[in-house]
Enzyme design. Sequence first.
Site, PDB file in Angstrom:
ATOM      1  N   LYS A  46       0.866  -1.186   0.000  1.00  0.00           N
ATOM      2  CA  LYS A  46       0.000   0.000   0.000  1.00  0.00           C
ATOM      3  C   LYS A  46       0.892   1.221   0.000  1.00  0.00           C
ATOM      4  O   LYS A  46       1.831   1.317   0.806  1.00  0.00           O
ATOM      5  CB  LYS A  46      -0.876  -0.020   1.269  1.00  0.00           C
ATOM      6  CG  LYS A  46      -1.848   1.114   1.358  1.00  0.00           C
ATOM      7  CD  LYS A  46      -3.218   0.719   0.829  1.00  0.00           C
ATOM      8  CE  LYS A  46      -4.083   1.896   0.469  1.00  0.00           C
ATOM      9  NZ  LYS A  46      -3.781   2.516  -0.842  1.00  0.00           N
ATOM     10  N   GLN A  69       7.255   3.921   3.842  1.00  0.00           N
ATOM     11  CA  GLN A  69       5.866   3.479   3.897  1.00  0.00           C
ATOM     12  C   GLN A  69       5.706   2.187   4.719  1.00  0.00           C
ATOM     13  O   GLN A  69       4.687   1.985   5.373  1.00  0.00           O
ATOM     14  CB  GLN A  69       5.366   3.253   2.457  1.00  0.00           C
ATOM     15  CG  GLN A  69       3.858   3.217   2.307  1.00  0.00           C
ATOM     16  CD  GLN A  69       3.226   4.594   2.230  1.00  0.00           C
ATOM     17  OE1 GLN A  69       3.746   5.466   1.571  1.00  0.00           O
ATOM     18  NE2 GLN A  69       2.124   4.780   2.916  1.00  0.00           N
ATOM     19  N   LYS A 126       5.267   1.812  -3.165  1.00  0.00           N
ATOM     20  CA  LYS A 126       5.161   3.178  -3.698  1.00  0.00           C
ATOM     21  C   LYS A 126       5.388   3.107  -5.202  1.00  0.00           C
ATOM     22  O   LYS A 126       6.033   2.182  -5.685  1.00  0.00           O
ATOM     23  CB  LYS A 126       6.218   4.077  -3.047  1.00  0.00           C
ATOM     24  CG  LYS A 126       5.950   5.557  -3.190  1.00  0.00           C
ATOM     25  CD  LYS A 126       4.974   6.079  -2.154  1.00  0.00           C
ATOM     26  CE  LYS A 126       4.567   7.511  -2.443  1.00  0.00           C
ATOM     27  NZ  LYS A 126       3.763   8.083  -1.346  1.00  0.00           N
ATOM     28  N   GLY A 177      -3.133   8.109  -4.094  1.00  0.00           N
ATOM     29  CA  GLY A 177      -2.586   9.368  -4.590  1.00  0.00           C
ATOM     30  C   GLY A 177      -1.304   9.767  -3.873  1.00  0.00           C
ATOM     31  O   GLY A 177      -0.909   9.161  -2.883  1.00  0.00           O
ATOM     32  N   ASP A 178      -0.642  10.760  -4.402  1.00  0.00           N
ATOM     33  CA  ASP A 178       0.527  11.398  -3.769  1.00  0.00           C
ATOM     34  C   ASP A 178       0.722  12.696  -4.548  1.00  0.00           C
ATOM     35  O   ASP A 178      -0.214  13.144  -5.243  1.00  0.00           O
ATOM     36  CB  ASP A 178       1.767  10.482  -3.842  1.00  0.00           C
ATOM     37  CG  ASP A 178       2.938  11.011  -3.003  1.00  0.00           C
ATOM     38  OD1 ASP A 178       2.844  10.960  -1.773  1.00  0.00           O
ATOM     39  OD2 ASP A 178       3.936  11.503  -3.564  1.00  0.00           O
ATOM     40  N   THR A 180      -4.991  13.230   5.555  1.00  0.00           N
ATOM     41  CA  THR A 180      -3.575  13.417   5.918  1.00  0.00           C
ATOM     42  C   THR A 180      -3.395  14.719   6.697  1.00  0.00           C
ATOM     43  O   THR A 180      -2.740  14.753   7.746  1.00  0.00           O
ATOM     44  CB  THR A 180      -2.675  13.397   4.669  1.00  0.00           C
ATOM     45  OG1 THR A 180      -2.992  12.232   3.920  1.00  0.00           O
ATOM     46  CG2 THR A 180      -1.207  13.375   5.041  1.00  0.00           C
ATOM     47  N   ASN A 234      -2.783  18.910  -1.338  1.00  0.00           N
ATOM     48  CA  ASN A 234      -3.776  18.174  -0.552  1.00  0.00           C
ATOM     49  C   ASN A 234      -3.462  18.198   0.943  1.00  0.00           C
ATOM     50  O   ASN A 234      -4.323  18.513   1.762  1.00  0.00           O
ATOM     51  CB  ASN A 234      -3.869  16.734  -1.077  1.00  0.00           C
ATOM     52  CG  ASN A 234      -4.758  15.877  -0.219  1.00  0.00           C
ATOM     53  OD1 ASN A 234      -4.276  15.120   0.610  1.00  0.00           O
ATOM     54  ND2 ASN A 234      -6.062  16.003  -0.391  1.00  0.00           N
ATOM     55  N   SER A 245      -6.963   5.407   3.871  1.00  0.00           N
ATOM     56  CA  SER A 245      -6.997   4.568   2.671  1.00  0.00           C
ATOM     57  C   SER A 245      -7.314   3.132   3.059  1.00  0.00           C
ATOM     58  O   SER A 245      -8.067   2.437   2.365  1.00  0.00           O
ATOM     59  CB  SER A 245      -5.649   4.606   1.958  1.00  0.00           C
ATOM     60  OG  SER A 245      -5.546   5.746   1.148  1.00  0.00           O
TER      61      SER A 245
HETATM   62  P1  NDP Z   1       0.192  17.856  -3.837  1.00  0.00           P
HETATM   63  O1  NDP Z   1       0.687  17.559  -5.198  1.00  0.00           O
HETATM   64  O2  NDP Z   1      -1.265  17.972  -3.604  1.00  0.00           O
HETATM   65  O3  NDP Z   1       0.888  19.169  -3.256  1.00  0.00           O
HETATM   66  C1  NDP Z   1       2.262  19.284  -3.154  1.00  0.00           C
HETATM   67  C2  NDP Z   1       2.588  20.698  -2.718  1.00  0.00           C
HETATM   68  O4  NDP Z   1       3.982  20.785  -2.483  1.00  0.00           O
HETATM   69  C3  NDP Z   1       2.265  21.730  -3.766  1.00  0.00           C
HETATM   70  O5  NDP Z   1       1.986  22.946  -3.143  1.00  0.00           O
HETATM   71  C4  NDP Z   1       3.563  21.803  -4.554  1.00  0.00           C
HETATM   72  O6  NDP Z   1       3.741  23.026  -5.227  1.00  0.00           O
HETATM   73  C5  NDP Z   1       4.581  21.681  -3.441  1.00  0.00           C
HETATM   74  N1  NDP Z   1       5.805  21.061  -3.981  1.00  0.00           N
HETATM   75  C6  NDP Z   1       5.919  19.875  -4.628  1.00  0.00           C
HETATM   76  N2  NDP Z   1       7.176  19.647  -4.995  1.00  0.00           N
HETATM   77  C7  NDP Z   1       7.872  20.718  -4.579  1.00  0.00           C
HETATM   78  C8  NDP Z   1       9.229  21.091  -4.656  1.00  0.00           C
HETATM   79  N3  NDP Z   1      10.128  20.292  -5.258  1.00  0.00           N
HETATM   80  N4  NDP Z   1       9.595  22.267  -4.086  1.00  0.00           N
HETATM   81  C9  NDP Z   1       8.683  23.069  -3.454  1.00  0.00           C
HETATM   82  N5  NDP Z   1       7.390  22.767  -3.372  1.00  0.00           N
HETATM   83  C10 NDP Z   1       6.991  21.619  -3.917  1.00  0.00           C
HETATM   84  O7  NDP Z   1       0.807  16.685  -2.907  1.00  0.00           O
HETATM   85  P2  NDP Z   1       0.354  16.228  -1.468  1.00  0.00           P
HETATM   86  O8  NDP Z   1      -0.141  17.384  -0.683  1.00  0.00           O
HETATM   87  O9  NDP Z   1      -0.495  15.034  -1.638  1.00  0.00           O
HETATM   88  O10 NDP Z   1       1.732  15.711  -0.865  1.00  0.00           O
HETATM   89  C11 NDP Z   1       2.635  16.564  -0.150  1.00  0.00           C
HETATM   90  C12 NDP Z   1       3.603  15.710   0.652  1.00  0.00           C
HETATM   91  O11 NDP Z   1       2.857  14.893   1.574  1.00  0.00           O
HETATM   92  C13 NDP Z   1       4.447  14.720  -0.140  1.00  0.00           C
HETATM   93  O12 NDP Z   1       5.692  14.561   0.508  1.00  0.00           O
HETATM   94  C14 NDP Z   1       3.659  13.432  -0.042  1.00  0.00           C
HETATM   95  O13 NDP Z   1       4.458  12.297  -0.240  1.00  0.00           O
HETATM   96  C15 NDP Z   1       3.186  13.530   1.407  1.00  0.00           C
HETATM   97  N6  NDP Z   1       2.038  12.713   1.751  1.00  0.00           N
HETATM   98  C16 NDP Z   1       0.841  12.847   1.100  1.00  0.00           C
HETATM   99  C17 NDP Z   1      -0.242  12.098   1.490  1.00  0.00           C
HETATM  100  C18 NDP Z   1      -1.576  12.290   0.873  1.00  0.00           C
HETATM  101  O14 NDP Z   1      -2.537  11.680   1.376  1.00  0.00           O
HETATM  102  N7  NDP Z   1      -1.747  13.100  -0.136  1.00  0.00           N
HETATM  103  C19 NDP Z   1      -0.127  11.067   2.546  1.00  0.00           C
HETATM  104  C20 NDP Z   1       1.142  11.076   3.226  1.00  0.00           C
HETATM  105  C21 NDP Z   1       2.175  11.849   2.811  1.00  0.00           C
HETATM  106  P3  NDP Z   1       3.408  23.119  -6.798  1.00  0.00           P
HETATM  107  O15 NDP Z   1       1.930  23.179  -6.881  1.00  0.00           O
HETATM  108  O16 NDP Z   1       4.105  24.346  -7.251  1.00  0.00           O
HETATM  109  O17 NDP Z   1       3.983  21.864  -7.414  1.00  0.00           O
END
Ligand code: NDP
Length: 433
Positions: free
Chosen positions: A79, A100, A115, A154-155, A198, A229, A365
């Site tokens: 997962k 994970q 992943k 998703g991620d 999250t 997200n 999830s």
């Molecule tokens: P999203 O794609 O929804 O959002 C990511 C955010 O981070 C955006 O604001 C994006 O900006 C910014 N970002 C991404 N890459 C970079 C970078 N290289 N430098 C600066 N800013 C960056 O992703 P999530 O919110 O889903 O995920 C965010 C983090 O949380 C990740 O590490 C993910 O692995 C982790 N996570 C997510 C979960 C989930 O349920 N969604 C669960 C557990 C962990 P921009 O729009 O400009 O790209």
Amino acid sequence: VAQNPAEPEFHQAVKEVLESLRTVIEANEDKFRKDALLERLVNPERQFKFRVPWVDDKGQVQVNTGYRVQFNSAIGPYKGGLRLHPSVNLGIIKFLGFEQIFKNSLTGLPIGGGKGGSDFDPKGKSDREVMAFCQSFMTELCKYIGADTDVPAGDIGTGAREIGFMFGQYKRIRGLYEGVLTGKGLSYGGSLARTEATGYGLLYLTQEMLKMNGKELAGKTVCISGSGNVAIYACQKAQQLGAKVVTMSDSTGWVYDAEGIDVAAIKEIKEVNRARLTEYKKYRPNSEYHEGRGVWNVKCDIALPCATQNELLLDDAKALVANGCFAVAEGANMPTTIEATEYLQANGILFAPGKAANAGGVATSALEMSQNSERLSWTFEEVDAKLQNIMVNICHNMADAAERYGMAGNYVAGANIAGFEKVVDAMNAQGIV
Ligand code: NDP
């Protein structure tokens, strides 16, 4: 390192975990060595890398690379999410898959670690292009996943739209209507509260960590990075719990709103219009927009990094401490570098690592998987109550595990130990596999 060169993020994640498990490993050294336990743990059970050809709106064929790493199935089906971002490579997917394993174990639910993702960038693509990519990606991925074998989610870059396209293609090829993906839309098997999980979970855990240490969240100033997200729902829950969030960021800049971030505006900009944070000023003329990085230089009590890996560096940690911050909880995966983490801990900051603090997403999830198996849907309140319970348990489990090994307050070690113990127990029981 010699066997897997050019995977710095994976090496960083393994180093962080194994260093913090030193006491546990030393206590079991002979057995672990004889059974090659650690060697098995850091080697994925299986990994796939595949070509993803698709046609863009100009009729030009584009080629991306797809990945799925099935890391460890000792405690349940693999997962873990699918990341769509140009920076994706095998080392990044392996670091995320490795983390994970322990995160999923910590939730207390029966899910193994995996992943996947691709170097495809959904940003700036039309819906048709995103669909073409997702269908091609799933055409290959569907050979390796299933409701009882491997359940992606998703991620970064993979939201409800992408999951929908992928689910449609899986069903079409495999002829199975099953819970093979989580984060699905509510009309076709999704769970209420998964979108929020999250970010909400991060705040439930943060609140409990503060409570355990005689502090409270209400009335505090919070800096959040990211505006995706995790960040959006972290901001919403922080405000519901009485804190004031003053920053959010994306990969090009960040906003500062002294009166508190307007979540409705952020949601419209990011979720509806898929636009940039530069738009925020239109909604809140008194706010500030800055290019580049800078969130961690803002004075706050609590910092919640919710964007991506290695976004909180040593200098940021120093600025946070100098400005009086007393707690950091990771919404993203590995957002804090090892040096920054050590600095924060050495300066008495309460530090909750991502594998505990952001586990609410994968936990919900797993609740979506349960609902799909039952062919039932639970109410928002039911799911949210289970989520709260899970996060509070994780918080106590990480604190207790740290204390058992004489490292009270070291939640990085505690989370790793608590996650590790269950996986190792299951691996030992299942023989040399
Ligand atoms: P999203 O794609 O929804 O959002 C990511 C955010 O981070 C955006 O604001 C994006 O900006 C910014 N970002 C991404 N890459 C970079 C970078 N290289 N430098 C600066 N800013 C960056 O992703 P999530 O919110 O889903 O995920 C965010 C983090 O949380 C990740 O590490 C993910 O692995 C982790 N996570 C997510 C979960 C989930 O349920 N969604 C669960 C557990 C962990 P921009 O729009 O400009 O790209």
